[in-house]
Design a protein around this motif. Structure first.
Motif, short mmCIF file in Angstrom:
data_model
loop_
_atom_site.label_atom_id
_atom_site.label_comp_id
_atom_site.label_asym_id
_atom_site.label_seq_id
_atom_site.Cartn_x
_atom_site.Cartn_y
_atom_site.Cartn_z
N GLU A 136 0.85 -1.20 0.00
CA GLU A 136 0.00 0.00 0.00
C GLU A 136 0.89 1.24 0.00
OE1 GLU A 136 -2.99 0.24 3.16
OE2 GLU A 136 -2.35 2.32 3.47
N LEU A 137 0.44 2.25 -0.74
CA LEU A 137 1.14 3.54 -0.77
C LEU A 137 0.10 4.65 -0.65
CD1 LEU A 137 3.68 5.32 -1.21
CD2 LEU A 137 3.19 5.19 -3.67
N GLN A 138 0.37 5.62 0.23
CA GLN A 138 -0.49 6.79 0.36
C GLN A 138 0.34 8.04 0.09
OE1 GLN A 138 -3.39 7.07 3.63
NE2 GLN A 138 -2.65 5.06 4.34
N VAL A 139 -0.24 8.96 -0.66
CA VAL A 139 0.36 10.27 -0.92
C VAL A 139 -0.64 11.31 -0.40
CG1 VAL A 139 1.31 11.85 -2.63
CG2 VAL A 139 1.53 9.38 -2.96
N LEU A 140 -0.26 12.04 0.63
CA LEU A 140 -1.22 12.86 1.36
C LEU A 140 -0.72 14.29 1.54
CD1 LEU A 140 -1.93 10.30 4.21
CD2 LEU A 140 -3.37 10.68 2.21
N TYR A 141 -1.65 15.22 1.42
CA TYR A 141 -1.39 16.59 1.86
C TYR A 141 -1.87 16.70 3.31
CZ TYR A 141 -2.42 21.48 2.81
OH TYR A 141 -2.51 22.71 3.41
N SER A 142 -1.01 17.24 4.17
CA SER A 142 -1.31 17.31 5.59
C SER A 142 -1.32 18.76 6.05
CB SER A 142 -0.25 16.52 6.38
OG SER A 142 -0.52 16.56 7.76
N LEU A 146 -4.93 17.23 9.72
CA LEU A 146 -5.95 16.73 8.80
C LEU A 146 -5.23 16.36 7.51
CD1 LEU A 146 -8.96 16.28 8.10
CD2 LEU A 146 -9.00 18.64 7.24
N GLN A 147 -5.46 15.13 7.02
CA GLN A 147 -4.73 14.65 5.85
C GLN A 147 -5.69 14.19 4.77
OE1 GLN A 147 -2.21 11.62 7.69
NE2 GLN A 147 -0.61 13.14 8.05
N THR A 148 -5.36 14.51 3.53
CA THR A 148 -6.20 14.09 2.41
C THR A 148 -5.33 13.79 1.21
OG1 THR A 148 -8.09 14.72 1.03
CG2 THR A 148 -6.57 16.46 1.66
N GLY A 149 -5.77 12.83 0.38
CA GLY A 149 -4.98 12.48 -0.78
C GLY A 149 -5.39 11.16 -1.39
N TRP A 150 -4.40 10.42 -1.85
CA TRP A 150 -4.64 9.18 -2.62
C TRP A 150 -3.99 8.00 -1.92
CZ3 TRP A 150 -0.50 6.40 -4.70
CH2 TRP A 150 -0.85 5.34 -5.55
N ARG A 151 -4.68 6.86 -2.01
CA ARG A 151 -4.12 5.59 -1.53
C ARG A 151 -4.23 4.55 -2.62
NH1 ARG A 151 -7.28 1.71 2.82
NH2 ARG A 151 -6.58 -0.27 1.92
N HIS A 174 -7.72 1.68 -5.92
CA HIS A 174 -7.36 3.06 -5.68
C HIS A 174 -8.45 3.74 -4.84
CE1 HIS A 174 -4.09 2.79 -8.63
NE2 HIS A 174 -4.94 2.02 -9.31
N TRP A 175 -8.01 4.62 -3.95
CA TRP A 175 -8.93 5.25 -3.01
C TRP A 175 -8.64 6.76 -2.92
CZ3 TRP A 175 -12.07 1.72 -0.20
CH2 TRP A 175 -11.64 0.39 -0.19
N PHE A 176 -9.69 7.51 -2.61
CA PHE A 176 -9.51 8.88 -2.13
C PHE A 176 -9.51 8.80 -0.60
CE2 PHE A 176 -11.53 12.70 -0.36
CZ PHE A 176 -10.59 13.65 -0.75
N ALA A 177 -8.53 9.45 0.01
CA ALA A 177 -8.35 9.31 1.46
C ALA A 177 -8.51 10.64 2.17
CB ALA A 177 -6.96 8.74 1.75
N VAL A 178 -9.16 10.59 3.32
CA VAL A 178 -9.21 11.74 4.22
C VAL A 178 -9.08 11.21 5.64
CG1 VAL A 178 -11.74 11.69 4.24
CG2 VAL A 178 -10.54 13.76 4.94
N GLY A 179 -8.19 11.80 6.41
CA GLY A 179 -7.93 11.25 7.72
C GLY A 179 -7.50 12.28 8.75
N LEU A 180 -7.40 11.79 9.95
CA LEU A 180 -6.98 12.62 11.08
C LEU A 180 -5.89 11.87 11.83
CD1 LEU A 180 -7.85 15.35 12.37
CD2 LEU A 180 -9.30 14.03 13.92
N GLN A 181 -4.75 12.53 12.02
CA GLN A 181 -3.62 11.90 12.69
C GLN A 181 -3.10 12.81 13.79
OE1 GLN A 181 -0.56 9.89 10.33
NE2 GLN A 181 0.98 11.13 11.35
N GLY A 182 -2.85 12.22 14.95
CA GLY A 182 -2.34 13.06 16.02
C GLY A 182 -2.23 12.33 17.34
N LEU A 183 -2.14 13.10 18.39
CA LEU A 183 -1.92 12.57 19.73
C LEU A 183 -3.15 12.82 20.59
CD1 LEU A 183 0.25 11.28 21.56
CD2 LEU A 183 0.87 13.60 22.27
N ALA A 184 -3.79 11.73 21.01
CA ALA A 184 -5.00 11.81 21.84
C ALA A 184 -4.59 11.94 23.31
CB ALA A 184 -5.85 10.56 21.61
#
Length: 239
Positions: A85-91, A100-105, A115-125
């Motif tokens: 798997e490879l993801q290319v994301l703008y963060s 907040l991250q969005t891009g392609w997987r 192939h996917w369109f990706a939107v995600g949230l990454q961080g420290l809870a």
């Protein structure tokens, strides 16, 4: 939060302070993280004839608030790529410690790519749980939700136990990709590493994975494994 990501956050905060003090100062920074590069051995002695290698790595490049992320993970079995798997994301940083991250997987498998369109949230809870969650939109209306949580227990400054849990769900059945609606898979890992240097740490551990519901039925029909318990040994590094 893993040490290297905590260090990255410190770097970002330092860059932020510099930016506040000098608006023109917004240095370009980057980081490479090899979270897992490991060899796996099935706990079941009857299945020890397979050579399994796994990787999970990230690269990011950018400035204070905006970054380009590359994420990749996958597995080789007996020298053949089983899945990758490879993801290319703008963060974009939207809050302290949260992006907040969005891009392609892209999923690259021996038989079917996806192939996917990706939107995600990454961080420290709160309580220092590192979270990487993402919603993926694929062809034909397929949607996937993946949530990854990781924690660190520091026995000493160098000896660290890291439990990790990943859950994947799909919105509908997609037999050609062996994806069934509902809860599809859970991966749980426990790795104990020793940091020879902060940037380099060998580790040992155990990893358990199981498929559920329609995904398990599809995999079983194709002759695949439903559940696996594996010993692991590998390295973790960042620079």
């Amino acid at each position: 939060m893993t040490k290297h990501r905590f260090t990255a956050s410190i770097l970002c905060m330092a860059a932020n302070n510099i930016s506040l003090a000098h608006e023109a100062a917004d240095p370009l920074i980057s980081m490479v993280s090899i979270n897992q590069l490991e060899q796996r051995l099935n706990h079941d002695a009857q299945s020890n004839d397979r050579d399994i290698s796994n990787w999970n790595a990230e690269v990011w490049l950018g400035k204070n608030l905006d970054k380009l992320w590359l994420k990749t993970e996958g597995e080789f079995v007996d020298g053949q790529r089983e899945e990758s798997e490879l993801q290319v994301l703008y963060s974009r940083a939207i809050a302290p410690y949260w992006d907040l991250q969005t891009g392609w997987r892209g999923d690259f498998n021996p038989e079917q790519n996806q192939h996917w369109f990706a939107v995600g949230l990454q961080g420290l809870a709160p309580y220092f749980f590192e979270i990487d969650s993402a919603l993926f939109f694929g062809k034909g209306g397929q949607t996937a939700l993946r949530i990854d949580a990781e924690y660190e227990l520091m026995f000493t400054q160098k000896l660290i136990l890291s439990p990790e849990l990943e859950t994947t769900l799909y919105s509908r059945n997609a037999p050609k990709y062996e994806q069934g609606s509902g809860l599809a898979k859970i991966d749980a890992g426990l790795r104990l590493r020793y940091e020879i240097r902060r940037e380099f740490a060998p580790y040992i551990g155990i990893n358990w994975s199981k498929k559920y519901g329609n995904t398990a039925d599809l995999s079983r029909a194709d002759g695949g494994d439903i559940e696996a318990l594996q010993w692991v040994a590998g390295i973790r590094a960042w620079f």
